[in-house]
Scaffold this motif. Structure first.
Motif, short mmCIF file in Angstrom:
data_model
loop_
_atom_site.label_atom_id
_atom_site.label_comp_id
_atom_site.label_asym_id
_atom_site.label_seq_id
_atom_site.Cartn_x
_atom_site.Cartn_y
_atom_site.Cartn_z
N LEU A 3 0.85 -1.19 0.00
CA LEU A 3 0.00 0.00 0.00
C LEU A 3 0.88 1.24 0.00
O LEU A 3 1.86 1.33 0.74
CB LEU A 3 -0.90 0.00 1.23
N LYS A 4 0.53 2.22 -0.84
CA LYS A 4 1.29 3.45 -0.91
C LYS A 4 1.09 4.27 0.35
O LYS A 4 -0.03 4.45 0.82
CB LYS A 4 0.83 4.25 -2.13
N LYS A 5 2.19 4.76 0.93
CA LYS A 5 2.10 5.59 2.12
C LYS A 5 1.63 6.99 1.73
O LYS A 5 2.18 7.62 0.82
CB LYS A 5 3.46 5.67 2.81
N ILE A 6 0.59 7.45 2.43
CA ILE A 6 0.05 8.78 2.16
C ILE A 6 0.96 9.83 2.80
O ILE A 6 1.31 9.71 3.98
CB ILE A 6 -1.38 8.92 2.70
N ALA A 13 -2.23 18.13 -2.35
CA ALA A 13 -2.81 18.00 -3.70
C ALA A 13 -4.31 17.76 -3.63
O ALA A 13 -5.08 18.34 -4.41
CB ALA A 13 -2.11 16.86 -4.44
N GLU A 14 -4.73 16.92 -2.69
CA GLU A 14 -6.16 16.61 -2.54
C GLU A 14 -6.96 17.84 -2.14
O GLU A 14 -8.08 18.07 -2.62
CB GLU A 14 -6.33 15.51 -1.49
N ALA A 15 -6.38 18.66 -1.25
CA ALA A 15 -7.08 19.84 -0.74
C ALA A 15 -6.91 21.06 -1.65
O ALA A 15 -7.62 22.06 -1.49
CB ALA A 15 -6.59 20.17 0.67
N ILE A 44 -7.45 15.03 4.79
CA ILE A 44 -6.77 14.12 5.70
C ILE A 44 -7.63 12.90 5.99
O ILE A 44 -7.16 11.75 5.95
CB ILE A 44 -6.41 14.86 7.01
N GLN A 45 -8.92 13.14 6.25
CA GLN A 45 -9.84 12.03 6.54
C GLN A 45 -10.06 11.16 5.32
O GLN A 45 -10.09 9.92 5.41
CB GLN A 45 -11.18 12.60 7.04
N ALA A 46 -10.21 11.77 4.15
CA ALA A 46 -10.48 11.01 2.92
C ALA A 46 -9.31 10.11 2.55
O ALA A 46 -9.50 8.97 2.10
CB ALA A 46 -10.80 11.99 1.78
N LEU A 47 -8.09 10.60 2.76
CA LEU A 47 -6.91 9.83 2.38
C LEU A 47 -6.41 8.91 3.49
O LEU A 47 -5.60 8.02 3.24
CB LEU A 47 -5.78 10.79 1.98
N GLY A 48 -6.89 9.13 4.73
CA GLY A 48 -6.41 8.33 5.85
C GLY A 48 -4.99 8.70 6.25
O GLY A 48 -4.20 7.85 6.67
N PHE A 49 -4.66 9.98 6.11
CA PHE A 49 -3.30 10.45 6.41
C PHE A 49 -3.04 10.44 7.91
O PHE A 49 -3.87 10.91 8.70
CB PHE A 49 -3.12 11.87 5.86
#
Length: 343
Positions: A3-6, A13-15, A44-49
């Motif tokens: 799994l790629k580390k966020i 980029a997401e925000a 942060i919540q969407a990506l699970g950072f």
């Protein structure tokens, strides 16, 4: 498949913001609009950072880690207190790091050094805090907030959250006296326990207030294992058959006493002057336990919520962290009598 580390770059980029903006939101610093902060937090919540706490510290933010030192987490009071403390801290984005100093607090200094090495922002001292005055000075020298959340009187000039042990014992003793009991024993606890000393002080002063006998041979030490308490209870009743009520140091002692009284042939209930001589015993414990409602009759307890003490400790520590030079507060939570069938 790995799994790629966020990373923080992914969040930016997401925000649709810069990495610097994400960093400022994470550290709680800088002038960031509420709309931008919300967009970053949603990303942060969407990506699970998961933020790297070490990196956050290097950027000038706090570690977000709070340390706790207790002697033994198996003790029901400190297990409940820890749960309340964790709840209060998590609501404010803090993480609890737990250490145990041992039955006699022999690892207290090692626990403190471990917490400092973890970069904690604050420390909560649990049991055995009366031997930790030197650690309070060390914490202040290093700019670490420190408070006590204990079952008994705590350190001078240090914020503390604790129950009112003496008043609780007065309430419990008077409760039994007003139900007709004149021969009341005390069972449980160690002679070195400050909590026990405070409670026995309230018990003895109430007996004297009502002109009732205080007898040292009715005050019995014991461990917390129920089998041992049951044997001590049998021995106590065998040698002192006029006793009609027993105050128990904690929930475990109360349950052990319950089983010991059953072995003696006594019934457990409200009793008092109207009970048949020597056949019925009243039983009151300090603290509480889910098992207390499973006995027949259910056990009466007097308690100050350990979970609430933990929540209050979290609130007070956060206040101390925000205002290191503020006035010291000693918060004493009042006891509550939980009436059931054993007294």
């Amino acid at each position: 498949m790995s799994l790629k580390k966020i990373t923080i770059n992914d969040v930016a980029a997401e925000a649709g913001v810069s990495v610097t903006t994400v960093s400022l939101v994470l550290s709680g610093k800088g002038r960031i609009s509420s709309a931008t902060s919300e967009r970053v937090n949603l990303a942060i919540q969407a990506l699970g950072f998961v933020p790297n706490r070490s990196a956050t510290m290097l950027r000038g933010g706090g570690s977000g880690v709070i340390g706790l030192i207790v002697r033994d987490l198996c003790q029901p009071f400190y297990a409940e207190m820890t749960a309340g403390l964790s709840e209060g801290l998590e609501k404010n984005g803090k993480v609890l790091f737990l250490t145990q100093s041992g039955p006699k607090g022999q690892k207290l200094d090692r626990c403190f050094d471990t917490l400092v090495a973890q970069g904690v922002e604050g420390i909560v001292l649990g049991g055995g805090a009366d031997n930790a005055s030197h650690l309070v000075e060390k914490a202040r020298e290093q700019g670490i907030a420190i408070i006590c959340a204990s079952r008994a009187s705590s350190l001078e000039n240090t914020d503390s959250i604790r129950p009112d042990n003496m008043h609780a014992a007065k309430i419990a003793t008077e409760y039994l006296i007003k139900r007709g009991h004149h021969c009341i024993a005390w069972l449980g606890g160690s002679g070195s326990s400050l909590t026990r000393a405070e409670r026995i002080g309230g018990y003895c002063s109430t007996l004297m207030q009502y002109g009732l006998p205080f007898r040292s041979d009715w005050i019995i030490e014991s461990g917390r294992h129920q089998r041992d308490v049951a044997e001590v209870t049998e021995n106590l009743i065998h040698h002192h058959p006029t006793i009609t009520a027993i105050l128990c140091h904690n929930a475990s002692v109360a349950l052990g006493c319950y089983f010991g009284l059953q072995r003696t042939g006594r019934t457990i209930g409200k009793g008092g002057m109207d009970s048949y001589y020597g056949q019925q015993m009243a039983l009151v414990g300090f603290g509480d336990s889910p098992e207390a409602e499973l006995t027949d009759p259910p056990l009466t307890f007097i308690t100050s919520s350990a979970r609430e003490i933990g929540r209050s400790a979290a609130q007070r520590l956060l206040q101390r962290m925000a205002d290191p030079e503020g006035a010291v507060q000693n918060v004493i939570l009042p006891p509550v009598l939980i009436e059931r069938g054993s007294a």
